[in-house]
Scaffold this motif. Structure first.
Motif, PDB file in Angstrom:
ATOM      1  N   GLU A 126       1.032  -1.184   0.425  1.00 14.68           N
ATOM      2  CA  GLU A 126      -0.046   0.099   0.209  1.00 14.68           C
ATOM      3  C   GLU A 126       0.740   0.870   0.232  1.00 14.68           C
ATOM      4  N   LEU A 127       1.352   1.872  -1.717  1.00 12.41           N
ATOM      5  CA  LEU A 127       1.771   3.088  -1.718  1.00 12.41           C
ATOM      6  C   LEU A 127       1.452   4.326  -2.044  1.00 12.41           C
ATOM      7  N   PRO A 128       1.272   5.021  -1.233  1.00 14.99           N
ATOM      8  CA  PRO A 128       0.950   6.770  -1.027  1.00 14.99           C
ATOM      9  C   PRO A 128       0.180   6.804  -2.992  1.00 14.99           C
ATOM     10  N   GLU A 129       1.044   6.481  -3.693  1.00  8.93           N
ATOM     11  CA  GLU A 129       0.377   7.141  -4.698  1.00  8.93           C
ATOM     12  C   GLU A 129       0.055   5.794  -5.630  1.00  8.93           C
ATOM     13  N   GLY A 130       0.014   4.881  -4.989  1.00  9.27           N
ATOM     14  CA  GLY A 130      -0.923   3.814  -5.605  1.00  9.27           C
ATOM     15  C   GLY A 130      -0.838   2.083  -5.466  1.00  9.27           C
ATOM     16  N   ASP A 131      -1.095   0.776  -5.311  1.00 11.91           N
ATOM     17  CA  ASP A 131      -0.699  -0.118  -5.083  1.00 11.91           C
ATOM     18  C   ASP A 131       0.477  -0.451  -5.419  1.00 11.91           C
ATOM     19  N   ALA A 132       1.088  -1.327  -5.169  1.00 14.01           N
ATOM     20  CA  ALA A 132       2.421  -2.163  -6.267  1.00 14.01           C
ATOM     21  C   ALA A 132       2.746  -3.429  -5.809  1.00 14.01           C
ATOM     22  N   ILE A 133       2.208  -4.081  -7.040  1.00 13.76           N
ATOM     23  CA  ILE A 133       2.555  -6.084  -6.355  1.00 13.76           C
ATOM     24  C   ILE A 133       3.133  -6.595  -6.641  1.00 13.76           C
ATOM     25  N   PRO A 134       5.104  -6.314  -5.962  1.00 13.42           N
ATOM     26  CA  PRO A 134       6.403  -7.754  -5.842  1.00 13.42           C
ATOM     27  C   PRO A 134       5.797  -8.622  -6.305  1.00 13.42           C
ATOM     28  N   ARG A 135       6.737  -9.238  -7.148  1.00 12.30           N
ATOM     29  CA  ARG A 135       5.823 -10.704  -7.311  1.00 12.30           C
ATOM     30  C   ARG A 135       7.476 -11.706  -7.464  1.00 12.30           C
ATOM     31  N   PHE A 136       7.657 -13.125  -6.751  1.00 10.76           N
ATOM     32  CA  PHE A 136       8.308 -13.603  -6.342  1.00 10.76           C
ATOM     33  C   PHE A 136       8.071 -14.982  -6.693  1.00 10.76           C
ATOM     34  N   SER A 137       9.369 -16.022  -6.634  1.00 12.53           N
ATOM     35  CA  SER A 137       9.213 -17.436  -6.910  1.00 12.53           C
ATOM     36  C   SER A 137       9.686 -17.911  -6.105  1.00 12.53           C
ATOM     37  N   LEU A 138       9.250 -19.255  -5.555  1.00 12.94           N
ATOM     38  CA  LEU A 138       9.411 -20.347  -3.876  1.00 12.94           C
ATOM     39  C   LEU A 138       9.848 -21.188  -4.497  1.00 12.94           C
ATOM     40  N   LEU A 139      10.753 -21.246  -3.718  1.00 10.80           N
ATOM     41  CA  LEU A 139      10.626 -22.836  -3.853  1.00 10.80           C
ATOM     42  C   LEU A 139      11.162 -24.072  -2.508  1.00 10.80           C
ATOM     43  N   ALA A 140      10.480 -24.630  -1.990  1.00  8.14           N
ATOM     44  CA  ALA A 140      10.352 -25.093  -0.705  1.00  8.14           C
ATOM     45  C   ALA A 140      10.752 -26.645  -0.659  1.00  8.14           C
ATOM     46  N   LEU A 141      11.645 -26.642   0.888  1.00  9.09           N
ATOM     47  CA  LEU A 141      12.592 -27.763   0.613  1.00  9.09           C
ATOM     48  C   LEU A 141      12.356 -28.540   1.761  1.00  9.09           C
ATOM     49  N   PRO A 142      12.239 -30.353   1.733  1.00  7.30           N
ATOM     50  CA  PRO A 142      11.890 -31.047   3.003  1.00  7.30           C
ATOM     51  C   PRO A 142      12.333 -30.589   4.359  1.00  7.30           C
ATOM     52  N   PRO A 143      11.687 -30.894   4.847  1.00 11.80           N
ATOM     53  CA  PRO A 143      12.172 -30.068   6.660  1.00 11.80           C
ATOM     54  C   PRO A 143      13.640 -30.811   7.260  1.00 11.80           C
ATOM     55  N   GLU A 144      13.548 -32.047   6.667  1.00  8.24           N
ATOM     56  CA  GLU A 144      14.641 -33.375   7.138  1.00  8.24           C
ATOM     57  C   GLU A 144      16.052 -32.687   5.991  1.00  8.24           C
ATOM     58  N   GLU A 145      15.929 -32.082   4.880  1.00  6.19           N
ATOM     59  CA  GLU A 145      16.485 -31.531   4.613  1.00  6.19           C
ATOM     60  C   GLU A 145      17.246 -29.717   5.135  1.00  6.19           C
ATOM     61  N   THR A 146      16.735 -29.127   5.646  1.00  5.56           N
ATOM     62  CA  THR A 146      17.239 -28.175   5.995  1.00  5.56           C
ATOM     63  C   THR A 146      16.779 -28.630   7.693  1.00  5.56           C
ATOM     64  N   PRO A 147      17.181 -29.401   8.815  1.00  7.13           N
ATOM     65  CA  PRO A 147      17.171 -29.418   9.936  1.00  7.13           C
ATOM     66  C   PRO A 147      16.894 -28.812  11.268  1.00  7.13           C
ATOM     67  N   GLY A 148      16.313 -28.693  11.610  1.00 11.42           N
ATOM     68  CA  GLY A 148      15.828 -26.883  12.552  1.00 11.42           C
ATOM     69  C   GLY A 148      15.971 -25.825  12.417  1.00 11.42           C
ATOM     70  N   LEU A 149      15.111 -25.656  10.572  1.00 13.93           N
ATOM     71  CA  LEU A 149      14.981 -24.964   9.843  1.00 13.93           C
ATOM     72  C   LEU A 149      13.948 -24.566   9.352  1.00 13.93           C
ATOM     73  N   ASP A 150      12.595 -23.979   9.566  1.00 18.74           N
ATOM     74  CA  ASP A 150      11.417 -23.259   8.353  1.00 18.74           C
ATOM     75  C   ASP A 150      12.287 -23.091   7.364  1.00 18.74           C
ATOM     76  N   SER A 151      12.610 -23.571   6.003  1.00 18.71           N
ATOM     77  CA  SER A 151      13.071 -22.757   5.519  1.00 18.71           C
ATOM     78  C   SER A 151      12.590 -23.166   3.984  1.00 18.71           C
ATOM     79  N   PHE A 152      12.811 -22.033   3.188  1.00 20.91           N
ATOM     80  CA  PHE A 152      12.567 -21.704   1.410  1.00 20.91           C
ATOM     81  C   PHE A 152      14.030 -21.086   1.028  1.00 20.91           C
ATOM     82  N   VAL A 153      13.411 -20.863   0.138  1.00 18.06           N
ATOM     83  CA  VAL A 153      14.920 -20.191  -1.212  1.00 18.06           C
ATOM     84  C   VAL A 153      13.162 -19.679  -1.700  1.00 18.06           C
ATOM     85  N   CYS A 154      13.534 -18.365  -1.816  1.00 20.39           N
ATOM     86  CA  CYS A 154      12.706 -17.367  -2.263  1.00 20.39           C
ATOM     87  C   CYS A 154      14.325 -15.979  -3.143  1.00 20.39           C
ATOM     88  N   CYS A 155      13.199 -16.015  -4.523  1.00 21.59           N
ATOM     89  CA  CYS A 155      13.478 -15.851  -5.527  1.00 21.59           C
ATOM     90  C   CYS A 155      12.370 -14.364  -6.251  1.00 21.59           C
TER      91      CYS A 155
END
Length: 284
Positions: free
Chosen positions: A116-145
């Motif tokens: 929500e910007l003063p001059e109007g809404d902007a829409i950043p876009r992303f592409s997400l890659l999930a990893l199984p929990p056992e491949e990043t143990p101790g972390l809830d994680s993903f890759v954010c492009c």
């Protein structure tokens, strides 16, 4: 590209009241972005942007739209709940690099966020890659492009009165570090993972992920306190880079924010000031 991961893109901090969290982090000397809303997900956010990475304050804005994962976390506590890795290439190239290392990333998933910007809404876009929990143990994680990075870093969003310029490290509490090592050796490569006694240090690009037991964390950071009922694993602390520590201390003191002076030219703010996160400020 060896493993497809360039560093830490951002840390997600779950909060129960987005507006109260924005006020708390503004008082700490940060400059949150305007409010964002994830399209079709029932969650909203404020982001605290730095040059190389950022922090995301994430809250539920519409429980009917599927914010169940965040709601479950917030039923227990507020605080850092997940990590997004930064990609070293396009979503497709990152996925191929991870597959070559024996990991099992998901197909890229699109995400849009309305700001929500003063001059109007902007829409950043992303592409997400999930990893199984056992491949990043101790972390809830993903890759954010980031597909529209130019929308995420306005100059006024990068200037923070407390002098913070980057997220340098996160500190993760676990019951035992030994079981983590094979997974992070595979994900990032053996040279990026080192151990000292019961502490495991993982290098992700220019940032660090420090895994330790609660007792070892308190040994490394005397004077800090942890919630006795904190469930493990948990991201307990965020280490932030500042240009001049004295400037940061003066700013915090001027706002009446309590802090502890720590060894190795750093200072720490307790979780009561930062919606469940311990903040450790260190000179670059």
């Amino acid at each position: 590209m060896r493993n497809g991961i360039a560093g830490i893109d951002h840390v997600i901090i779950g909060v129960r009241d987005l507006e109260a969290a924005r006020e708390s982090w503004s008082r700490l000397g940060f400059s949150p972005t305007p409010r964002g809303r994830h399209i079709g997900q029932g969650t909203g956010n404020y982001c605290i942007m730095f040059g190389p990475n950022y922090l995301e304050l994430l809250g539920v804005v519409d429980p009917a739209e599927g914010a169940h994962r965040l709601a479950r976390f917030l039923a227990e506590r507020e605080g850092p709940m997940g990590l997004a890795f930064a990609p070293a290439g396009s979503p497709e190239a990152v996925r191929e690099a991870l597959l070559r290392r024996g990991c099992h990333p998901s197909e890229p998933r699109p995400l849009g966020r309305r700001i929500e910007l003063p001059e109007g809404d902007a829409i950043p876009r992303f592409s997400l890659l999930a990893l199984p929990p056992e491949e990043t143990p101790g972390l809830d994680s993903f890759v954010c492009c980031h597909l529209t990075p130019e929308l995420m870093r306005r100059p006024e969003w990068l200037a923070h009165a407390n002098g913070v310029s980057a997220l340098n490290a996160i500190h993760v509490l676990v019951a035992d570090t030994a079981p983590l090592l094979p997974a992070y050796d595979r994900l990032l490569g053996m040279p990026q993972v080192t151990t000292t006694d019961a502490v495991a240090l993982v290098h992700a690009g220019g940032q660090r992920i420090v895994f330790s037991t609660p007792d070892d964390f308190l040994t490394m950071h005397p004077g800090l306190a942890l919630a006795l009922d904190m469930p493990l694993p948990a991201i307990a602390a965020l280490e932030l880079a500042v240009g001049r520590l004295r400037q940061t201390a003066d700013y915090l003191a001027s706002r009446g924010i309590a802090f502890d002076e720590m060894p190795h030219r750093s200072l720490a703010v307790g979780p009561g000031e930062a919606t469940g996160a311990i903040l450790i400020f260190s000179e670059e």
